[in-house]
Design a protein around this motif. Structure first.
Motif, mmCIF file in Angstrom:
data_model
loop_
_atom_site.group_PDB
_atom_site.id
_atom_site.type_symbol
_atom_site.label_atom_id
_atom_site.label_comp_id
_atom_site.label_asym_id
_atom_site.label_seq_id
_atom_site.Cartn_x
_atom_site.Cartn_y
_atom_site.Cartn_z
ATOM 1 N N ALA A 20 -1.533 -34.464 33.342
ATOM 2 C CA ALA A 20 -2.871 -34.152 33.306
ATOM 3 C C ALA A 20 -3.146 -33.012 32.384
ATOM 4 N N ALA A 21 -2.619 -32.990 31.335
ATOM 5 C CA ALA A 21 -2.738 -31.756 30.252
ATOM 6 C C ALA A 21 -4.015 -32.154 29.462
ATOM 7 N N GLY A 22 -4.480 -33.212 29.464
ATOM 8 C CA GLY A 22 -5.543 -33.468 28.802
ATOM 9 C C GLY A 22 -5.162 -34.204 27.543
ATOM 10 N N PRO A 23 -6.274 -34.646 26.633
ATOM 11 C CA PRO A 23 -6.115 -35.111 25.334
ATOM 12 C C PRO A 23 -5.654 -34.274 24.407
ATOM 13 N N LEU A 24 -5.028 -34.802 23.652
ATOM 14 C CA LEU A 24 -4.623 -33.929 21.972
ATOM 15 C C LEU A 24 -5.784 -33.866 21.029
#
Length: 213
Positions: A20-24
């Protein structure tokens, strides 16, 4: 020729999962990431999902997993069945991008725009339509943090969406956040069996029981 540097960074997400680190986020010089370039990048990289944020940066996300994709289709399918009865406006799936007033290009998991809204705009047949649909459906995936999805819903509502559903199957309770135009805070529901289109998409009832399984 001097090439301008393009910076990348990883957005901060929920600590409960590395997924869940999110988008690049890829940052471009101001104004470089046009609609045409965004479409070209998307066309050359079918595996990824691309959006443009309000700062003009490219956000790259992984595709939805199999279970998430099934849930998403379950929701958008019900929206389509309702639309087929009313024939009002258009419904859109998760592959559709909309250019918002803040210049961001965002893709909801499902959406509906009324005929009256579409009459008041001049959509581009091939590009991103400069509209914000009245009904927005977002289904959180394992690769997205709850905070990021809430911020995205706030962006939709600030862009004149009238009703938004943020469905989160990754909390212990199972949550739905209902965003309404004019409300300062969304309403939180725990594992509801269904959702209503209320006075925005009248007659729409979406069954959620399969989503929670």
């Amino acid at each position: 020729m001097v090439q301008a540097a393009i910076k990348t960074e990883q957005t901060t997400g929920s600590p409960d999962s590395q997924a869940a680190a999110g988008p690049l986020v890829v940052r471009f010089p101001s104004g470089l990431l046009t609609d045409e370039l965004l479409l070209a990048i998307s066309g050359l990289n079918d595996f990824w999902r691309f959006e443009r944020n309000a700062e003009g940066a490219l956000e790259i996300s992984v595709p939805t997993g199999s279970v998430g994709g099934s849930r998403s289709l379950h929701l958008s399918g019900q929206l389509y069945i309702w639309w087929a009865k009313t024939q009002d406006g258009k419904v859109f799936d998760s592959g559709t991008g909309f250019r918002l007033p803040n210049s961001a290009v965002r893709s909801p998991d499902a959406a509906w725009a009324s005929g009256s809204l579409l009459e008041n705009t001049k959509p581009d047949d091939e590009g991103f339509w400069p509209i914000c649909p009245e009904l927005i459906v977002e289904l959180r995936s394992v690769s997205q943090s709850a905070q990021q999805q809430q911020e995205k819903m706030q962006e939709w509502m600030a862009s004149d969406a009238r009703l938004g559903w943020l469905i989160d199957v990754y909390t212990e309770e199972g949550e739905v956040w209902v965003y309404r135009q004019g409300d300062s805070e969304p309403e939180r529901l725990e594992r509801p069996d269904s959702l209503s289109g209320e006075d925005v998409a009248e007659g729409l009832i979406v069954d959620l029981t399969r989503v929670w399984r």
